[in-house]
Write a protein that holds these residues in place. Sequence first.
Motif, PDB file in Angstrom:
ATOM      1  N   PHE A   8       0.846  -1.182   0.000  1.00 10.37           N
ATOM      2  CA  PHE A   8       0.000   0.000   0.000  1.00 10.37           C
ATOM      3  C   PHE A   8       0.887   1.240   0.000  1.00 10.37           C
ATOM      4  O   PHE A   8       2.009   1.218   0.502  1.00 10.37           O
ATOM      5  N   PRO A   9       0.418   2.329  -0.573  1.00 15.21           N
ATOM      6  CA  PRO A   9       1.228   3.546  -0.621  1.00 15.21           C
ATOM      7  C   PRO A   9       1.297   4.210   0.761  1.00 15.21           C
ATOM      8  O   PRO A   9       0.315   4.212   1.506  1.00 15.21           O
ATOM      9  N   SER A  10       2.439   4.744   1.077  1.00 11.89           N
ATOM     10  CA  SER A  10       2.566   5.499   2.320  1.00 11.89           C
ATOM     11  C   SER A  10       1.815   6.813   2.166  1.00 11.89           C
ATOM     12  O   SER A  10       1.685   7.347   1.064  1.00 11.89           O
ATOM     13  N   VAL A  11       1.336   7.349   3.267  1.00 10.20           N
ATOM     14  CA  VAL A  11       0.553   8.577   3.220  1.00 10.20           C
ATOM     15  C   VAL A  11       0.745   9.349   4.520  1.00 10.20           C
ATOM     16  O   VAL A  11       0.976   8.753   5.574  1.00 10.20           O
ATOM     17  N   VAL A  12       0.676  10.651   4.443  1.00 13.10           N
ATOM     18  CA  VAL A  12       0.674  11.517   5.618  1.00 13.10           C
ATOM     19  C   VAL A  12      -0.726  12.098   5.727  1.00 13.10           C
ATOM     20  O   VAL A  12      -1.245  12.672   4.763  1.00 13.10           O
ATOM     21  N   LEU A  13      -1.341  11.929   6.875  1.00 15.32           N
ATOM     22  CA  LEU A  13      -2.702  12.420   7.097  1.00 15.32           C
ATOM     23  C   LEU A  13      -2.643  13.605   8.059  1.00 15.32           C
ATOM     24  O   LEU A  13      -2.037  13.513   9.127  1.00 15.32           O
ATOM     25  N   PRO A  31     -11.808  10.426  10.378  1.00 16.31           N
ATOM     26  CA  PRO A  31     -11.135   9.161  10.076  1.00 16.31           C
ATOM     27  C   PRO A  31      -9.709   9.435   9.621  1.00 16.31           C
ATOM     28  O   PRO A  31      -9.449  10.412   8.936  1.00 16.31           O
ATOM     29  N   LEU A  32      -8.798   8.566  10.016  1.00 19.04           N
ATOM     30  CA  LEU A  32      -7.404   8.700   9.592  1.00 19.04           C
ATOM     31  C   LEU A  32      -7.023   7.468   8.777  1.00 19.04           C
ATOM     32  O   LEU A  32      -7.297   7.410   7.593  1.00 19.04           O
ATOM     33  N   VAL A  33      -6.438   6.471   9.391  1.00 23.45           N
ATOM     34  CA  VAL A  33      -6.050   5.258   8.672  1.00 23.45           C
ATOM     35  C   VAL A  33      -7.295   4.412   8.432  1.00 23.45           C
ATOM     36  O   VAL A  33      -7.999   4.052   9.369  1.00 23.45           O
ATOM     37  N   SER A  34      -7.573   4.117   7.162  1.00 20.50           N
ATOM     38  CA  SER A  34      -8.754   3.334   6.789  1.00 20.50           C
ATOM     39  C   SER A  34      -8.487   2.661   5.445  1.00 20.50           C
ATOM     40  O   SER A  34      -7.430   2.851   4.843  1.00 20.50           O
ATOM     41  N   PHE A  42      -6.035  -2.484  10.356  1.00 19.52           N
ATOM     42  CA  PHE A  42      -6.703  -1.735  11.423  1.00 19.52           C
ATOM     43  C   PHE A  42      -7.243  -0.413  10.899  1.00 19.52           C
ATOM     44  O   PHE A  42      -6.888   0.026   9.812  1.00 19.52           O
ATOM     45  N   LEU A  43      -8.106   0.226  11.710  1.00 23.02           N
ATOM     46  CA  LEU A  43      -8.635   1.569  11.457  1.00 23.02           C
ATOM     47  C   LEU A  43      -8.231   2.452  12.621  1.00 23.02           C
ATOM     48  O   LEU A  43      -8.186   1.988  13.764  1.00 23.02           O
ATOM     49  N   ASN A  44      -8.002   3.738  12.353  1.00 21.37           N
ATOM     50  CA  ASN A  44      -7.901   4.676  13.456  1.00 21.37           C
ATOM     51  C   ASN A  44      -8.387   6.040  13.022  1.00 21.37           C
ATOM     52  O   ASN A  44      -8.603   6.309  11.847  1.00 21.37           O
ATOM     53  N   LEU A 112      -8.161   9.559  20.400  1.00 23.38           N
ATOM     54  CA  LEU A 112      -7.630   8.837  19.248  1.00 23.38           C
ATOM     55  C   LEU A 112      -8.039   7.388  19.425  1.00 23.38           C
ATOM     56  O   LEU A 112      -7.752   6.787  20.462  1.00 23.38           O
ATOM     57  N   TRP A 113      -8.740   6.817  18.453  1.00 24.31           N
ATOM     58  CA  TRP A 113      -9.195   5.426  18.559  1.00 24.31           C
ATOM     59  C   TRP A 113      -8.538   4.572  17.491  1.00 24.31           C
ATOM     60  O   TRP A 113      -8.232   5.032  16.403  1.00 24.31           O
ATOM     61  N   THR A 114      -8.342   3.312  17.853  1.00 24.69           N
ATOM     62  CA  THR A 114      -7.801   2.326  16.932  1.00 24.69           C
ATOM     63  C   THR A 114      -8.598   1.040  17.088  1.00 24.69           C
ATOM     64  O   THR A 114      -8.769   0.545  18.205  1.00 24.69           O
TER      65      THR A 114
END
Length: 139
Positions: A8-13, A31-34, A42-44, A112-114
């Motif tokens: 997967f591509p790296s990303v800065v959110l 939403p951040l990582v999804s 995981f999701l966070n 912050l949730w994960t």
Amino acid sequence: MSDPKEPFPSVVLRPAELTPADRGGGARTIPLVSKTVGAEVFLNGMTMFDGGAGIPLHTHNCPESVVILRGEAIVEIDGTEHHLSTWDTTYVDAGVPHRFRNASATEPMRILWTYGSVEATRTIVATGATTRVDAEHRR
């Protein structure tokens, strides 16, 4: 021979550049990582609570960890309430009823949730209604 899986591509959110989803009752989620950024495990994200705001008692189909980023919170986990301050962290296993609310009537609170799965769901205890966590972000 099968092709190796593409990484997967790296990303800065940057949360300040993302539009929050209104969860109602004074709570907004970013939403951040999804899956939309390539997450497979995981999701966070973050949820901001206005003074006095809270979310209903609910369960998930996977574990969840929450870190208090700002303010004071009351978390109810399986019928027991705990007072939390900045950087306090929870871990709640799948199927355990819990909820967060802002301990202050006036100051904001942020978490912050994960979730331990990109397929995370939330079931509201009072109604039994189940939705995918990532579906809340498309409102």
